[in-house]
Design a protein around this motif. Sequence first.
Motif, PDB file in Angstrom:
ATOM      1  N   GLU A  98       4.031  -5.135  14.934  1.00 47.38           N
ATOM      2  CA  GLU A  98       5.278  -4.657  14.023  1.00 47.38           C
ATOM      3  C   GLU A  98       6.087  -5.747  13.981  1.00 47.38           C
ATOM      4  N   ARG A  99       6.401  -6.398  14.743  1.00 54.05           N
ATOM      5  CA  ARG A  99       7.509  -7.648  14.844  1.00 54.05           C
ATOM      6  C   ARG A  99       6.894  -8.535  13.797  1.00 54.05           C
ATOM      7  N   ILE A 100       5.558  -8.837  13.997  1.00 56.26           N
ATOM      8  CA  ILE A 100       5.114 -10.095  12.951  1.00 56.26           C
ATOM      9  C   ILE A 100       5.049  -9.552  11.463  1.00 56.26           C
ATOM     10  N   TYR A 101       4.940  -8.336  11.535  1.00 57.08           N
ATOM     11  CA  TYR A 101       4.950  -8.019   9.967  1.00 57.08           C
ATOM     12  C   TYR A 101       6.221  -7.875   9.515  1.00 57.08           C
ATOM     13  N   ARG A 102       7.175  -7.458  10.425  1.00 54.28           N
ATOM     14  CA  ARG A 102       8.593  -7.568   9.968  1.00 54.28           C
ATOM     15  C   ARG A 102       9.218  -8.822   9.772  1.00 54.28           C
ATOM     16  N   LYS A 103       8.864  -9.865  10.476  1.00 53.95           N
ATOM     17  CA  LYS A 103       9.271 -11.306  10.450  1.00 53.95           C
ATOM     18  C   LYS A 103       8.694 -12.012   9.446  1.00 53.95           C
ATOM     19  N   LEU A 104       7.606 -11.534   9.102  1.00 53.27           N
ATOM     20  CA  LEU A 104       6.676 -12.271   7.705  1.00 53.27           C
ATOM     21  C   LEU A 104       7.042 -11.554   6.464  1.00 53.27           C
ATOM     22  N   ASP A 105       7.474 -10.451   6.602  1.00 53.03           N
ATOM     23  CA  ASP A 105       7.621  -9.543   5.511  1.00 53.03           C
ATOM     24  C   ASP A 105       6.250  -9.148   4.905  1.00 53.03           C
ATOM     25  N   THR A 115       2.645  -6.052   5.230  1.00 53.78           N
ATOM     26  CA  THR A 115       2.504  -4.741   5.610  1.00 53.78           C
ATOM     27  C   THR A 115       1.412  -4.494   6.508  1.00 53.78           C
ATOM     28  N   ASN A 116       0.379  -5.162   6.476  1.00 49.58           N
ATOM     29  CA  ASN A 116      -0.902  -5.215   7.077  1.00 49.58           C
ATOM     30  C   ASN A 116      -1.540  -6.549   7.474  1.00 49.58           C
ATOM     31  N   ARG A 117      -2.774  -6.323   8.246  1.00 49.23           N
ATOM     32  CA  ARG A 117      -3.503  -7.646   8.542  1.00 49.23           C
ATOM     33  C   ARG A 117      -3.966  -8.318   7.548  1.00 49.23           C
ATOM     34  N   THR A 118      -4.483  -7.595   6.422  1.00 49.20           N
ATOM     35  CA  THR A 118      -5.012  -8.462   5.204  1.00 49.20           C
ATOM     36  C   THR A 118      -3.836  -9.402   4.563  1.00 49.20           C
ATOM     37  N   SER A 119      -2.768  -8.994   4.548  1.00 54.97           N
ATOM     38  CA  SER A 119      -1.818  -9.611   4.162  1.00 54.97           C
ATOM     39  C   SER A 119      -1.538 -10.822   5.018  1.00 54.97           C
TER      40      SER A 119
END
Length: 98
Positions: A59-66, A68-72
């Motif tokens: 969740e933190r990784i996705y938020r920091k890097l803007d 939405t999922n593993r593929t992105s």
Amino acid sequence: MRSAAPRSTGNSTDRGVSPTTLLTAREQQVSTHVLRGATDREIAKALVVSTRTVHKHLERIYRKLDLTNRTSRMALLAAQTDGAAVVPPLVSVRSTRR
């Protein structure tokens, strides 16, 4: 009256910073496992944490890097390295606790 400067959206590209430099060491470890294709359960086992902890890191990784999922996340790495990403093999960390 002066107009306000454009506001940053907070993502790494606005600041001209490499996205991975925004991550903690543990978030980088989780991210590396994700890039290898590991499941949350496999990541938890390798890092000796619960799957819930892995979810929170993601969740933190996705938020920091803007993201939405593993593929992105994988697409972002491929774009940074022109598709030549080298990811070391998955290594399990053994717990010394008994």
